[in-house]
Write a protein that holds these residues in place. Structure first.
Motif, mmCIF file in Angstrom:
data_model
loop_
_atom_site.group_PDB
_atom_site.id
_atom_site.type_symbol
_atom_site.label_atom_id
_atom_site.label_comp_id
_atom_site.label_asym_id
_atom_site.label_seq_id
_atom_site.Cartn_x
_atom_site.Cartn_y
_atom_site.Cartn_z
ATOM 1 N N MET A 1 -39.685 11.657 96.741
ATOM 2 C CA MET A 1 -39.031 12.046 95.507
ATOM 3 C C MET A 1 -38.204 13.301 95.775
ATOM 4 O O MET A 1 -38.578 14.127 96.572
ATOM 5 C CB MET A 1 -40.072 12.350 94.431
ATOM 6 C CG MET A 1 -40.964 11.168 94.074
ATOM 7 S SD MET A 1 -40.027 9.848 93.378
ATOM 8 C CE MET A 1 -40.319 10.110 91.684
ATOM 9 N N ILE A 2 -37.143 13.458 95.044
ATOM 10 C CA ILE A 2 -36.263 14.601 95.220
ATOM 11 C C ILE A 2 -36.245 15.403 93.923
ATOM 12 O O ILE A 2 -36.078 14.857 92.857
ATOM 13 C CB ILE A 2 -34.833 14.142 95.540
ATOM 14 C CG1 ILE A 2 -34.870 13.253 96.765
ATOM 15 C CG2 ILE A 2 -33.892 15.307 95.625
ATOM 16 C CD1 ILE A 2 -34.024 13.579 97.886
ATOM 17 N N ALA A 3 -36.480 16.682 94.027
ATOM 18 C CA ALA A 3 -36.326 17.589 92.900
ATOM 19 C C ALA A 3 -35.099 18.439 93.190
ATOM 20 O O ALA A 3 -34.854 18.791 94.335
ATOM 21 C CB ALA A 3 -37.550 18.460 92.736
ATOM 22 N N GLN A 110 -35.271 24.552 88.268
ATOM 23 C CA GLN A 110 -35.616 23.312 88.964
ATOM 24 C C GLN A 110 -35.589 22.179 87.962
ATOM 25 O O GLN A 110 -36.003 22.333 86.812
ATOM 26 C CB GLN A 110 -36.992 23.407 89.604
ATOM 27 C CG GLN A 110 -37.354 22.140 90.369
ATOM 28 C CD GLN A 110 -38.588 22.298 91.220
ATOM 29 O OE1 GLN A 110 -38.967 23.385 91.602
ATOM 30 N NE2 GLN A 110 -39.215 21.202 91.538
ATOM 31 N N LYS A 113 -37.018 16.325 86.217
ATOM 32 C CA LYS A 113 -37.111 14.957 86.709
ATOM 33 C C LYS A 113 -36.939 14.935 88.222
ATOM 34 O O LYS A 113 -36.297 15.815 88.794
ATOM 35 C CB LYS A 113 -36.026 14.105 86.046
ATOM 36 C CG LYS A 113 -36.063 12.645 86.393
ATOM 37 C CD LYS A 113 -35.006 11.873 85.610
ATOM 38 C CE LYS A 113 -35.002 10.409 86.021
ATOM 39 N NZ LYS A 113 -33.985 9.654 85.276
ATOM 40 N N GLN A 114 -37.511 13.912 88.860
ATOM 41 C CA GLN A 114 -37.327 13.710 90.286
ATOM 42 C C GLN A 114 -36.687 12.344 90.520
ATOM 43 O O GLN A 114 -36.940 11.400 89.771
ATOM 44 C CB GLN A 114 -38.661 13.782 91.027
ATOM 45 C CG GLN A 114 -39.287 15.152 90.967
ATOM 46 C CD GLN A 114 -40.556 15.226 91.788
ATOM 47 O OE1 GLN A 114 -41.148 14.219 92.149
ATOM 48 N NE2 GLN A 114 -40.983 16.443 92.085
ATOM 49 N N TRP A 115 -35.861 12.246 91.544
ATOM 50 C CA TRP A 115 -35.175 11.010 91.891
ATOM 51 C C TRP A 115 -35.492 10.660 93.333
ATOM 52 O O TRP A 115 -35.671 11.545 94.164
ATOM 53 C CB TRP A 115 -33.658 11.169 91.746
ATOM 54 C CG TRP A 115 -33.206 11.512 90.369
ATOM 55 C CD1 TRP A 115 -32.800 10.643 89.402
ATOM 56 C CD2 TRP A 115 -33.079 12.821 89.788
ATOM 57 N NE1 TRP A 115 -32.436 11.326 88.257
ATOM 58 C CE2 TRP A 115 -32.602 12.663 88.470
ATOM 59 C CE3 TRP A 115 -33.328 14.108 90.235
ATOM 60 C CZ2 TRP A 115 -32.360 13.731 87.616
ATOM 61 C CZ3 TRP A 115 -33.097 15.176 89.387
ATOM 62 C CH2 TRP A 115 -32.619 14.977 88.093
ATOM 63 N N THR A 116 -35.522 9.370 93.665
ATOM 64 C CA THR A 116 -35.731 8.961 95.056
ATOM 65 C C THR A 116 -34.405 8.774 95.776
ATOM 66 O O THR A 116 -34.271 9.092 96.941
ATOM 67 C CB THR A 116 -36.538 7.646 95.137
ATOM 68 O OG1 THR A 116 -35.909 6.667 94.327
ATOM 69 C CG2 THR A 116 -37.962 7.868 94.664
ATOM 70 N N THR A 139 -31.322 20.314 97.310
ATOM 71 C CA THR A 139 -32.124 19.167 96.964
ATOM 72 C C THR A 139 -33.243 19.113 97.989
ATOM 73 O O THR A 139 -33.011 19.243 99.186
ATOM 74 C CB THR A 139 -31.309 17.847 96.975
ATOM 75 O OG1 THR A 139 -30.771 17.634 98.276
ATOM 76 C CG2 THR A 139 -30.195 17.887 95.950
ATOM 77 N N ARG A 141 -37.285 17.563 99.167
ATOM 78 C CA ARG A 141 -38.300 16.502 99.058
ATOM 79 C C ARG A 141 -39.614 17.105 98.679
ATOM 80 O O ARG A 141 -39.979 18.141 99.001
ATOM 81 C CB ARG A 141 -38.444 15.738 100.363
ATOM 82 C CG ARG A 141 -37.249 14.874 100.621
ATOM 83 C CD ARG A 141 -37.622 13.800 101.644
ATOM 84 N NE ARG A 141 -36.584 12.840 101.707
ATOM 85 C CZ ARG A 141 -36.535 11.734 100.957
ATOM 86 N NH1 ARG A 141 -37.455 11.459 100.084
ATOM 87 N NH2 ARG A 141 -35.541 10.901 101.077
#
Length: 141
Positions: A1-3, A110, A113-116, A139, A141
């Protein structure tokens, strides 16, 4: 996941230092070996930026001379605000610092939400430059 983390650490006074930021987050809809198709999934424009990010009042992880403040402090001291389609992040430029005291007040945010998989489109209208400025978009991980 990416924050997504945005930080701005300015250690010396620069009168007009501020970020004007609009973000559009895009996530992968379909992937293949060679290409992906993306569609807008999230936008953070103007006051919407405050809804998508949290202020981090933490010690500087890079051990710099900066004091990150929470959202209430940032808003009260005019370090963070939104107007129309832009969002402003800036460091305190009014306080005279002691050479042995804490660092300049600044903002670190920050994403909630987190995205892959993602593409970030950022419209940065002004980026501070000069001695001891380090605005950044990371960005992680």
């Amino acid at each position: 996941m990416i924050a997504i983390s945005i930080l701005q650490a300015i250690m010396f006074s620069t009168l007009a230092s501020s970020w004007f930021v609009s973000f559009v987050g895009l996530v992968s809809v379909a992937t293949s070996v060679h290409a992906a198709t993306y569609a807008v999934s999230d936008t953070f424009i103007g006051t919407g930026f405050l809804n998508g990010f949290t202020h981090e009042a933490i010690a500087d992880p890079t051990h710099g001379r900066v004091t990150y403040v929470d959202q209430a402090t940032a808003v009260a001291q005019n370090l963070t605000y939104a107007s129309g389609d832009h969002f402003i992040i800036r460091a305190d430029y009014k306080t005279t610092l002691s050479p042995s005291g804490p660092g300049r007040k600044s903002v670190r945010v920050q994403s909630k939400k987190q995205w892959t998989t993602h593409v970030i489109v950022a419209n940065v209208r002004h980026m501070p430059v000069g001695c001891s400025t380090w605005p950044a978009l990371w960005t992680t991980r």
